[in-house]
Design a protein around this motif. Structure first.
Motif, PDB file in Angstrom:
ATOM      1  N   ARG A 123       5.432  17.913   6.357  1.00  0.00           N
ATOM      2  CA  ARG A 123       5.787  18.076   7.763  1.00  0.00           C
ATOM      3  C   ARG A 123       4.786  18.964   8.483  1.00  0.00           C
ATOM      4  O   ARG A 123       4.249  19.915   7.913  1.00  0.00           O
ATOM      5  N   VAL A 124       4.592  18.658   9.760  1.00  0.00           N
ATOM      6  CA  VAL A 124       3.717  19.447  10.613  1.00  0.00           C
ATOM      7  C   VAL A 124       4.569  20.450  11.378  1.00  0.00           C
ATOM      8  O   VAL A 124       5.792  20.276  11.508  1.00  0.00           O
ATOM      9  N   GLY A 125       3.933  21.522  11.886  1.00  0.00           N
ATOM     10  CA  GLY A 125       4.657  22.528  12.642  1.00  0.00           C
ATOM     11  C   GLY A 125       5.230  21.985  13.933  1.00  0.00           C
ATOM     12  O   GLY A 125       4.816  20.927  14.427  1.00  0.00           O
ATOM     13  N   LYS A 167       4.748  27.637  -0.992  1.00  0.00           N
ATOM     14  CA  LYS A 167       4.665  27.575  -2.461  1.00  0.00           C
ATOM     15  C   LYS A 167       5.611  26.520  -3.017  1.00  0.00           C
ATOM     16  O   LYS A 167       5.270  25.798  -3.966  1.00  0.00           O
ATOM     17  N   LEU A 168       6.798  26.439  -2.443  1.00  0.00           N
ATOM     18  CA  LEU A 168       7.771  25.460  -2.922  1.00  0.00           C
ATOM     19  C   LEU A 168       7.346  24.041  -2.592  1.00  0.00           C
ATOM     20  O   LEU A 168       7.688  23.092  -3.313  1.00  0.00           O
ATOM     21  N   THR A 169       6.579  23.873  -1.520  1.00  0.00           N
ATOM     22  CA  THR A 169       6.196  22.534  -1.070  1.00  0.00           C
ATOM     23  C   THR A 169       5.373  21.793  -2.118  1.00  0.00           C
ATOM     24  O   THR A 169       5.522  20.571  -2.276  1.00  0.00           O
ATOM     25  N   TYR A 170       4.517  22.501  -2.846  1.00  0.00           N
ATOM     26  CA  TYR A 170       3.666  21.808  -3.826  1.00  0.00           C
ATOM     27  C   TYR A 170       4.494  21.090  -4.892  1.00  0.00           C
ATOM     28  O   TYR A 170       4.376  19.858  -5.050  1.00  0.00           O
ATOM     29  N   PRO A 171       5.349  21.783  -5.660  1.00  0.00           N
ATOM     30  CA  PRO A 171       6.135  21.029  -6.658  1.00  0.00           C
ATOM     31  C   PRO A 171       7.104  20.038  -6.028  1.00  0.00           C
ATOM     32  O   PRO A 171       7.335  18.958  -6.591  1.00  0.00           O
ATOM     33  N   LEU A 172       7.670  20.394  -4.850  1.00  0.00           N
ATOM     34  CA  LEU A 172       8.580  19.473  -4.187  1.00  0.00           C
ATOM     35  C   LEU A 172       7.863  18.188  -3.809  1.00  0.00           C
ATOM     36  O   LEU A 172       8.355  17.081  -4.087  1.00  0.00           O
ATOM     37  N   PHE A 226       7.747  15.416   2.795  1.00  0.00           N
ATOM     38  CA  PHE A 226       8.420  16.350   1.900  1.00  0.00           C
ATOM     39  C   PHE A 226       7.789  17.731   2.074  1.00  0.00           C
ATOM     40  O   PHE A 226       6.576  17.882   1.906  1.00  0.00           O
ATOM     41  N   GLY A 227       8.592  18.742   2.388  1.00  0.00           N
ATOM     42  CA  GLY A 227       8.066  20.098   2.497  1.00  0.00           C
ATOM     43  C   GLY A 227       7.223  20.282   3.747  1.00  0.00           C
ATOM     44  O   GLY A 227       7.133  19.399   4.606  1.00  0.00           O
ATOM     45  N   ALA A 228       6.608  21.466   3.852  1.00  0.00           N
ATOM     46  CA  ALA A 228       5.813  21.803   5.029  1.00  0.00           C
ATOM     47  C   ALA A 228       4.668  22.728   4.635  1.00  0.00           C
ATOM     48  O   ALA A 228       4.794  23.537   3.725  1.00  0.00           O
ATOM     49  N   THR A 229       3.553  22.576   5.326  1.00  0.00           N
ATOM     50  CA  THR A 229       2.392  23.445   5.107  1.00  0.00           C
ATOM     51  C   THR A 229       1.897  23.944   6.453  1.00  0.00           C
ATOM     52  O   THR A 229       2.283  23.437   7.501  1.00  0.00           O
ATOM     53  N   TRP A 263       0.822  -1.201   0.000  1.00  0.00           N
ATOM     54  CA  TRP A 263       0.000   0.000   0.000  1.00  0.00           C
ATOM     55  C   TRP A 263       0.861   1.257   0.000  1.00  0.00           C
ATOM     56  O   TRP A 263       1.899   1.317   0.667  1.00  0.00           O
ATOM     57  N   ALA A 264       0.371   2.255  -0.724  1.00  0.00           N
ATOM     58  CA  ALA A 264       0.898   3.607  -0.597  1.00  0.00           C
ATOM     59  C   ALA A 264      -0.273   4.507  -0.226  1.00  0.00           C
ATOM     60  O   ALA A 264      -1.340   4.444  -0.847  1.00  0.00           O
ATOM     61  N   VAL A 265      -0.082   5.333   0.799  1.00  0.00           N
ATOM     62  CA  VAL A 265      -1.101   6.287   1.236  1.00  0.00           C
ATOM     63  C   VAL A 265      -0.531   7.685   1.019  1.00  0.00           C
ATOM     64  O   VAL A 265       0.488   8.043   1.619  1.00  0.00           O
ATOM     65  N   VAL A 266      -1.174   8.445   0.146  1.00  0.00           N
ATOM     66  CA  VAL A 266      -0.682   9.779  -0.216  1.00  0.00           C
ATOM     67  C   VAL A 266      -1.616  10.810   0.401  1.00  0.00           C
ATOM     68  O   VAL A 266      -2.811  10.845   0.085  1.00  0.00           O
ATOM     69  N   HIS A 267      -1.054  11.625   1.283  1.00  0.00           N
ATOM     70  CA  HIS A 267      -1.856  12.593   2.051  1.00  0.00           C
ATOM     71  C   HIS A 267      -1.059  13.894   2.117  1.00  0.00           C
ATOM     72  O   HIS A 267      -0.230  14.094   3.006  1.00  0.00           O
ATOM     73  N   PHE A 268      -1.302  14.796   1.178  1.00  0.00           N
ATOM     74  CA  PHE A 268      -0.497  16.006   1.062  1.00  0.00           C
ATOM     75  C   PHE A 268      -0.468  16.814   2.354  1.00  0.00           C
ATOM     76  O   PHE A 268       0.594  17.229   2.826  1.00  0.00           O
TER      77      PHE A 268
END
Length: 380
Positions: free
Chosen positions: A41-43, A72-77, A59-62, A7-12
């Motif tokens: 990543r979470v805060g 903004k960079l997190t989306y393409p990354l 990958f990245g942080a929101t 399984w792969a679970v993808v959760h942006f």
């Protein structure tokens, strides 16, 4: 569930903010399923979610506390890195949550592994208007969903029947047989921490756990009512997420009857907190400003019930009305927060003539039904 699946679970969006996906990953790990979870990543204020028997890659942080350039960079990354990880891992089943997560899944299924099975789950309902007014990246992802991913999915799930109906109205080509309700229930482990409240206390201890806003909740109305009770009712607010106005309002109260815990509470610590606090009633006071709120049975409803609390839920939340009950306790009352001065608390909390009903809404049976239906579609 058959074990050979990878399984792969993808959760942006960060897993830590979504208890249902954390519960699902725990269940996969407990069943010995080989899986990979991809997220952001979470805060630093929120503890990182860990599954001992599984792998989670971030990958990245929101989030509000993340600098705009990094968001903004997190989306393409994220999309590029998640696609590469999917290619390397080569899962035979892919589950993605909401349109934010769709893009790397589309490219993996379309161009790398056309045999992999697909499930899609939505934590919330997103209207066509929401997509039109939203980010261009998410609009693009939704176009991929409509043109290919929805038709490719073995199952698409929403959290209640109202949202399934609204989704099918927006996407009539999706067969009803491929839609499913997967509700947001807490894990069975919480049942061990449930407290039977045979006689609500005096003072009555009430609590709200969740995001809070002056505009979107009846916070001011409820706090004013608590103040008027002069100590007969106490109220605690526990929140990670709040707007500046709500925080200022709560911090400036300096009330002996209202407490604010701005550090929030890790999800797994909720049962222990409610048990130690000897709470009687869990509060749900969202205003009916959006379809997502109106047609919603909040996670908190089931979490409060699992821990033995009565629930006072805003009657504007139509999606919660089927769970209303006064013939047993803990009770679920659909209340009018705009007429709070007319409440009869003695009647609302009375136990006379009714019996106790143990907690009954838990994640594992609901998720097992989801996986069973997935297997049935696969075999069919």
């Amino acid at each position: 569930m058959s074990k050979p699946h990878k399984w792969a679970v993808v959760h942006f969006l960060p897993l830590e903010k979504y208890p249902p996906v954390m519960n699902f990953l725990r269940m996969l790990g407990a069943q010995g399923v080989n899986f990979l979870a991809l997220t952001t990543r979470v805060g630093p204020a929120m503890p990182r979610f860990v599954v001992p028997d599984g792998r989670i890659t971030r990958f990245g942080a929101t989030g509000q506390n993340v600098p705009g350039w990094l968001r903004k960079l997190t989306y393409p990354l994220f999309y590029a890195a998640a696609f590469v990880r999917l290619c390397l891992y080569r899962p035979s089943v892919v589950l993605y949550y909401e349109s934010y997560s769709a893009i790397p899944v589309y490219f993996y299924l379309r161009f790398v592994n056309s045999k992999a099975r697909l499930l899609i789950h939505f934590h919330e309902y997103f209207s066509p208007q929401w997509y039109q007014q939203g980010m261009r990246t998410v609009r693009w992802a939704h176009r991929l969903e409509k043109s290919w991913l929805f038709g490719r999915a073995a199952l698409i799930s929403q959290t209640n029947a109202f949202r399934v109906g609204m989704f099918r109205k927006d996407h009539p080509t999706v067969p009803e047989s491929r839609m499913m309700v997967v509700p947001n229930f807490p894990p069975l482990a919480w049942k061990q921490r449930s407290r039977r409240v045979d006689e609500p206390g005096c003072p009555l201890r009430t609590v709200y756990i969740g995001s809070v806003s002056l505009r979107a909740t009846y916070l001011e109305d409820y706090v004013a009512w608590v103040q008027q009770q002069q100590g007969r009712v106490l109220f605690d607010v526990v929140s990670y997420t709040y707007d500046a106005a709500a925080r200022n309002f709560l911090e400036q109260l300096q009330s002996p009857w209202v407490r604010f815990f701005p550090g929030g509470l890790p999800y797994d610590q909720i049962p222990g907190w409610l048990e130690r606090g000897q709470y009687d009633v869990g509060i749900i006071f969202y205003k009916g400003l959006y379809d997502n709120t109106v047609f919603c049975a909040s996670n908190k409803l089931f979490e409060y019930l699992a821990c033995g609390l009565d629930v006072w839920c805003c009657r504007e939340m139509v999606g919660s009305q089927e769970y209303a009950r006064t013939d047993c306790y803990p009770k679920v009352l659909m209340v009018d927060y705009t007429r709070i001065g007319e409440w009869d608390v003695q009647n609302m909390t009375d136990r006379e003539g009714i019996g106790y009903r143990p907690p009954e809404y838990f994640a594992e049976p609901a998720m097992e039904a989801w996986l069973h239906q997935f297997e049935s579609v696969q075999e069919g």
